[in-house]
Design an enzyme around this catalytic site. Structure first.
Site, short mmCIF file in Angstrom:
data_model
loop_
_atom_site.label_atom_id
_atom_site.label_comp_id
_atom_site.label_asym_id
_atom_site.label_seq_id
_atom_site.Cartn_x
_atom_site.Cartn_y
_atom_site.Cartn_z
N ASN A 10 3.29 -3.71 -4.92
CA ASN A 10 3.69 -3.23 -5.99
C ASN A 10 2.76 -2.41 -6.72
O ASN A 10 1.61 -2.99 -7.01
CB ASN A 10 3.89 -4.49 -6.92
CG ASN A 10 4.32 -4.28 -8.27
OD1 ASN A 10 4.59 -3.00 -8.77
ND2 ASN A 10 4.39 -5.16 -9.15
N TRP A 11 2.77 -1.13 -6.62
CA TRP A 11 1.88 -0.31 -7.09
C TRP A 11 1.70 -0.17 -8.65
O TRP A 11 0.84 0.53 -9.34
CB TRP A 11 2.06 1.24 -6.55
CG TRP A 11 1.71 1.30 -5.17
CD1 TRP A 11 1.00 0.46 -4.36
CD2 TRP A 11 1.88 2.46 -4.43
NE1 TRP A 11 0.78 1.08 -2.86
CE2 TRP A 11 1.43 2.15 -3.10
CE3 TRP A 11 2.52 3.82 -4.57
CZ2 TRP A 11 1.59 3.23 -2.08
CZ3 TRP A 11 2.60 4.68 -3.78
CH2 TRP A 11 2.05 4.38 -2.33
N LYS A 12 2.65 -0.74 -9.27
CA LYS A 12 2.92 -0.76 -10.90
C LYS A 12 2.46 0.77 -11.22
O LYS A 12 3.10 1.55 -10.63
CB LYS A 12 1.57 -1.46 -11.30
CG LYS A 12 1.81 -2.97 -10.77
CD LYS A 12 0.80 -4.14 -11.40
CE LYS A 12 1.18 -5.24 -10.63
NZ LYS A 12 0.21 -6.54 -11.44
N HIS A 104 9.48 -8.85 -12.97
CA HIS A 104 7.98 -8.99 -12.77
C HIS A 104 7.60 -9.67 -14.29
O HIS A 104 8.08 -9.36 -15.39
CB HIS A 104 7.25 -7.63 -12.52
CG HIS A 104 5.93 -7.87 -12.29
ND1 HIS A 104 5.08 -7.84 -13.14
CD2 HIS A 104 5.28 -7.99 -11.14
CE1 HIS A 104 4.01 -7.88 -12.49
NE2 HIS A 104 4.10 -8.06 -11.24
N GLU A 106 5.10 -8.55 -16.03
CA GLU A 106 4.77 -7.50 -16.97
C GLU A 106 5.89 -7.22 -17.75
O GLU A 106 6.03 -6.85 -18.75
CB GLU A 106 4.11 -6.62 -16.23
CG GLU A 106 2.56 -7.05 -15.77
CD GLU A 106 1.92 -6.35 -14.48
OE1 GLU A 106 2.44 -5.28 -13.89
OE2 GLU A 106 1.18 -7.02 -13.97
N GLU A 176 5.05 -15.84 -8.91
CA GLU A 176 3.72 -15.39 -9.21
C GLU A 176 3.28 -15.97 -10.57
O GLU A 176 3.72 -15.63 -11.39
CB GLU A 176 3.87 -13.73 -9.59
CG GLU A 176 4.59 -13.05 -8.46
CD GLU A 176 4.15 -11.51 -8.52
OE1 GLU A 176 3.10 -10.87 -7.70
OE2 GLU A 176 4.69 -10.70 -9.49
N GLY A 182 -3.55 -9.98 -11.20
CA GLY A 182 -4.58 -9.00 -11.44
C GLY A 182 -5.81 -9.59 -12.31
O GLY A 182 -6.64 -8.89 -12.57
N SER A 222 -3.22 -11.74 -7.06
CA SER A 222 -4.32 -11.51 -6.46
C SER A 222 -4.54 -11.89 -4.91
O SER A 222 -5.49 -12.49 -4.29
CB SER A 222 -5.36 -12.55 -7.18
OG SER A 222 -5.75 -11.96 -8.45
N GLY A 243 -0.10 -6.63 -5.89
CA GLY A 243 -0.45 -5.36 -6.58
C GLY A 243 -1.94 -4.61 -6.38
O GLY A 243 -1.83 -3.89 -5.66
N GLY A 244 -2.90 -4.88 -7.16
CA GLY A 244 -4.20 -4.34 -6.91
C GLY A 244 -4.56 -3.99 -5.45
O GLY A 244 -5.11 -2.90 -4.97
P1 PGA Z 1 -1.98 -8.45 -8.34
O1 PGA Z 1 -0.65 -8.27 -8.60
O2 PGA Z 1 -1.85 -8.62 -6.55
O3 PGA Z 1 -2.75 -7.30 -8.74
O4 PGA Z 1 -2.51 -9.75 -8.68
C1 PGA Z 1 0.49 -8.65 -8.30
C2 PGA Z 1 1.67 -8.58 -8.90
O5 PGA Z 1 1.74 -8.29 -10.17
O6 PGA Z 1 2.68 -8.42 -8.22
#
Ligand code: PGA
Length: 266
Positions: A10-12, A104, A106, A176, A182, A222, A243-244
């Site tokens: 998930n590159w956001k 998600h 966010e 999640e 993050g 994470s 994500g990251g």
């Molecule tokens: P993260 O994000 O790996 O950067 O914690 C995960 C996500 O939001 O899907």
């Protein structure tokens, strides 16, 4: 239970077309030399979907590129019309999009998406035969005040309202914990396994044990190359939403390698 693990990047709001191309080149050079026993998914920003689909599905695409599925990070719950800034599921289909991330944290916290909106998006995605990656998870305050199970129960039951058994089997759930996204703080494998087993039991309450035993539940928050193996060894964890650590091809590759139990070359 034999559930194929699924790892989704998930590159956001990261990577335009050029960076997408750089990533894909780097990632393909790694998977070309090693067959990974997992489903692999990349979810770029909307604007990079044409580039990603050209690289993975275009006329010159390499054989190994076929093993990567394309995802969107969101979709509209409507078909078309006066919805400024939105993208419909049919538009996504034009770019070989196979999965769509829905709900998600966010989207829930920054854009105010409710369980009702998320439910409408899940239904719309299924109408277009897209496979949802349906995200759920509790905040730290909810966990600390003993609300973990009630929060997950509401998200699962309200989110999945009206979805058929077939829809459920075509949906991936991503658990999640919001406090782990993050932040660099990962749930321990015990915490994650416990939540996953609970989510699976909720699916069983609605769809029965057989369906629940087939649904894949990813962990997200994470995930890194260093913790993927331990998390994925848990019986109810079937992959990860990353994500990251998915922004770098080597790191995403190592997560899949370590998480799917492939021996790492010395
Ligand atoms: P993260 O994000 O790996 O950067 O914690 C995960 C996500 O939001 O899907």
């Amino acid at each position: 239970m034999n559930r194929k693990p699924i790892f989704a990047a998930n590159w956001k709001m990261n990577k335009g077309a050029q960076e997408t191309e750089d990533f894909v080149k780097g990632f393909l050079s790694r998977i070309r030399s090693q067959d990974l026993p997992a489903d692999m998914v990349i979810a770029p920003p909307f604007i990079s979907l044409p580039k990603l689909s050209e690289l993975l599905r275009g006329p010159g695409a390499e054989q190994c590129a076929q093993s990567i599925q394309i995802a969107a990070q969101n979709c509209s719950q409507f078909d078309s019309g006066a919805y400024t800034g939105e993208v419909s599921v049919l538009m996504l289909r034009e770019y070989f999009v196979h999965y769509v991330i829905i709900g998600h944290s966010e989207r829930r916290s920054i854009y105010g998406e409710t369980d009702e909106v998320i439910n409408a998006k899940l239904k719309k995605a299924r109408e277009a035969n897209l496979k949802p990656i349906f995200c759920i998870g509790e905040t730290l305050a909810e966990r600390e005040s003993g609300k973990l199970e009630s929060v997950l129960r509401t998200q699962v039951t309200d989110g999945l309202k009206g979805l058929s058994e077939k829809d459920m089997l075509d949906t991936v759930i991503a658990y999640e914990p919001v406090w782990a996204i993050g932040t660099g703080v990962t749930a321990t494998s015990e915490q994650a396994q416990e939540a996953h087993a609970f989510v699976r039991s909720l699916v069983a309450e609605i769809y029965g044990e057989d369906v629940a035993s087939k649904v894949r539940i990813q962990y997200g928050g994470s995930v890194k190359p260093g913790n993927a193996a331990e998390l994925m060894a848990c019986p109810d964890i079937d992959g990860a939403l990353i994500g990251g650590a998915s922004l770098d091809p080597q790191s995403f590759f190592e997560i899949i390698q370590n998480g799917s139990g492939v021996a790492v070359d010395a």
